[in-house]
Design an enzyme around this catalytic site. Structure first.
Site, PDB file in Angstrom:
ATOM      1  N   LYS A 242       0.811  -1.228   0.000  1.00 53.54           N
ATOM      2  CA  LYS A 242       0.000   0.000   0.000  1.00 53.54           C
ATOM      3  C   LYS A 242       0.839   1.271   0.000  1.00 53.54           C
ATOM      4  CE  LYS A 242      -4.395  -1.877   1.365  1.00 53.54           C
ATOM      5  NZ  LYS A 242      -5.379  -2.154   2.415  1.00 53.54           N
ATOM      6  N   ARG A 276      -3.504 -10.190   4.933  1.00 55.28           N
ATOM      7  CA  ARG A 276      -3.957 -10.234   3.527  1.00 55.28           C
ATOM      8  C   ARG A 276      -2.813  -9.717   2.658  1.00 55.28           C
ATOM      9  NH1 ARG A 276      -6.167  -6.865  -0.238  1.00 55.28           N
ATOM     10  NH2 ARG A 276      -7.835  -7.721  -1.554  1.00 55.28           N
TER      11      ARG A 276
HETATM   12  N1  HH2 Z   1      -7.336  -3.828   1.108  1.00 56.30           N
HETATM   13  C1  HH2 Z   1      -7.709  -3.851  -0.199  1.00 56.30           C
HETATM   14  C2  HH2 Z   1      -8.795  -4.622  -0.604  1.00 56.30           C
HETATM   15  N2  HH2 Z   1      -9.476  -5.383   0.280  1.00 56.30           N
HETATM   16  N3  HH2 Z   1      -9.806  -6.167   2.479  1.00 56.30           N
HETATM   17  C3  HH2 Z   1      -9.480  -6.148   3.766  1.00 56.30           C
HETATM   18  N4  HH2 Z   1     -10.169  -6.890   4.656  1.00 56.30           N
HETATM   19  N5  HH2 Z   1      -8.431  -5.389   4.239  1.00 56.30           N
HETATM   20  C4  HH2 Z   1      -7.688  -4.611   3.415  1.00 56.30           C
HETATM   21  O1  HH2 Z   1      -6.760  -3.913   3.898  1.00 56.30           O
HETATM   22  C5  HH2 Z   1      -8.018  -4.588   2.011  1.00 56.30           C
HETATM   23  C6  HH2 Z   1      -9.113  -5.392   1.582  1.00 56.30           C
HETATM   24  C7  HH2 Z   1      -6.959  -3.027  -1.204  1.00 56.30           C
HETATM   25  O2  HH2 Z   1      -5.907  -3.739  -1.768  1.00 56.30           O
HETATM   26  P1  HH2 Z   1      -5.937  -4.484  -3.195  1.00 56.30           P
HETATM   27  O3  HH2 Z   1      -7.002  -5.507  -3.234  1.00 56.30           O
HETATM   28  O4  HH2 Z   1      -4.594  -4.989  -3.504  1.00 56.30           O
HETATM   29  O5  HH2 Z   1      -6.196  -3.322  -4.240  1.00 56.30           O
HETATM   30  P2  HH2 Z   1      -7.474  -2.822  -5.031  1.00 56.30           P
HETATM   31  O6  HH2 Z   1      -8.480  -2.349  -4.041  1.00 56.30           O
HETATM   32  O7  HH2 Z   1      -6.944  -1.711  -5.903  1.00 56.30           O
HETATM   33  O8  HH2 Z   1      -8.015  -3.970  -5.827  1.00 56.30           O
END
Ligand code: HH2
Length: 299
Positions: A242, A276
């Site tokens: 992040k 995660r």
């Molecule tokens: N962060 C993201 C998405 N889902 N779920 C939980 N429980 N906690 C988190 O910190 C979290 C999450 C964002 O990361 P990512 O899926 O890599 O990116 P994007 O939202 O751009 O798909």
């Protein structure tokens, strides 16, 4: 006990959290045994670190299996990016993205399958296909029907703290006491989930790293995560790649593995049971090593 690369037998002993397994339909997650690794599978064109890579269902399924081989304890499929500034997509579009891999993975995986959605209609559809856990980044805040849908299916539920919405959350978030405010919102959402019939042992909480927080809020939430233990639920933390890591280290998204490793280690040390992550092979090692030190300190 198996001795696959992700699961060295010496790393698997009780960590003394006293928490029961997280109920996720077919596959309860033993959060007391050791840190559980949630592997991220984004089937989106625009996720901040892996957008576009797994849009093809065949590739997505293959990547999920690879993450399990590397030691992932559960897989989280997401069809809508929730990065800062992201635009929402329709239920139809989200289902078009997630249903093909979910259908296959629900039949093939021997670990819990989670779907990252804040829409009750999407949740109902993927639960009908055999998904085990709903990862709601709005912590029941965006869709009033979500709690009942999860309760009816007897599924697991991750409640995440967010300030604002993904489109607006980066616009100057302010807190007087970030950890206290996050804790109280999560406490209220736990109450709401349980009032709708979600099983108390089916709920995990997440402080929402990057969801309406400045860099200093994210750092503080990790460092003081142990103050959320009072909620009595397994804690999930998602710092992977992040932007707060990019800010601290001055590095682009493809160069944040070490920063993620540091955040994962601190999160575990401060009491996280589930992390995660995108880089499963590396973070499994980080988690096993941190687990071993945590156990040593508990003796
Ligand atoms: N962060 C993201 C998405 N889902 N779920 C939980 N429980 N906690 C988190 O910190 C979290 C999450 C964002 O990361 P990512 O899926 O890599 O990116 P994007 O939202 O751009 O798909």
């Amino acid at each position: 006990m198996s001795s696959s690369p992700g699961h060295p037998p010496e790393a698997v002993t009780a960590s003394g959290t006293g928490l029961p397994p997280l109920r996720c339909r077919r596959f309860p997650l033993d959060v007391a045994a050791r840190t559980q690794i949630m592997g991220v599978l984004n089937v989106t064109p625009d996720s901040f670190s892996d957008g576009g890579r797994y849009l093809d269902p065949g590739r997505a399924v293959e990547h999920a299996h690879r993450m399990v081989e590397e030691g992932a304890d559960l897989i989280d499929v997401g069809g809508e990016s929730t990065r800062p500034g992201a635009q929402p997509i329709s239920v139809e579009e989200e289902l078009r993205r997630v249903l093909p891999p979910v259908r296959r993975l629900a039949g093939e995986l021997r670990v819990p399958l989670s779907v990252d959605t804040y829409k009750a209609e999407v949740a109902a559809a993927v639960l009908a296909e055999g998904c085990d856990l709903i990862n709601d980044i709005s912590g029941l805040g965006f869709d009033s029907r979500m709690a009942s849908v999860v309760a009816e299916a007897g599924a697991g539920l991750v409640l995440t703290h967010i300030r604002g919405t993904p489109r607006t959350m980066h616009e100057d978030p302010r807190y007087t006491d970030v950890i206290g405010e996050v804790r109280e919102v999560l406490r209220e959402r736990i109450r709401l989930a349980e009032a709708h019939g979600v099983h108390p042992e089916a709920i995990a909480v997440d402080p929402g790293i990057g969801f309406g927080k400045r860099v200093e809020h994210n750092l503080l939430l990790l460092e003081r995560l142990s103050e959320l233990k009072i909620l009595g639920k397994p804690m999930l933390v998602g710092p992977s790649r992040k932007s707060f890591i990019g800010t601290v280290l001055g590095l682009p998204v493809e160069d944040r593995v070490e920063g993620t490793a540091a955040a994962v280690a601190v999160a575990i040390w401060q009491g996280a049971q589930i992390v995660r992550v995108h880089d499963v092979r590396v973070m499994v090692r980080v988690a096993r090593m941190t687990d071993a030190m945590r156990r040593a300190s508990a003796v």
